[in-house]
Motif scaffolding. Sequence first.
Motif: not given
Length: 163
Positions: A37-58
């Motif tokens: 599987a690909p290594e996650t290339t997003a920074t922790a902040d980028e990933a959190q911003a994307i996931l926050s936009g999706l809401g829970e449970p994501y």
Amino acid sequence: MTRKAVLTSVVLTLILAACGESDSATPSPQPQTHGGAPETTATADEAQAILSGLGEPYASANLDNGRRLFRRCASCHTLGADDRHLVGPNLHGMFGRQVGEAEGFRFSRALEQADFVWTKAELDQWLANPRTYLPGNRMSFAGLRDESDRNDLIAFLAVETAR
């Protein structure tokens, strides 16, 4: 090499590629991966911003588990913007895209005729059991029964296909 030997070699190479493995003499069509599987290339902040936009449970999903689960998908799908299609389409930019549309990929008639946009809800239903969700599609994946695994995989895909 005889014609039969050449054909056998080609068939073996295609089978290994479909299973996510490759012959050392044959370049792999996969992007650089770690454990399939690909290594996650997003920074922790980028990933959190994307996931926050999706809401829970994501927003609280386990991206490491999502990456591990994607190993099942990696023999057929790629994620990067410049990655090519494999047996299945490249998934980059899939969220918000009309089903059955990815430039240069030939979809099954069922997907070409389907009328929906890929959202987290559609993908959740699809991943639960692609065969029953959209009968007639060519995807051979049996599905993920566990809801938390689907959430983790969707979160991982949201992060990895957004850039």
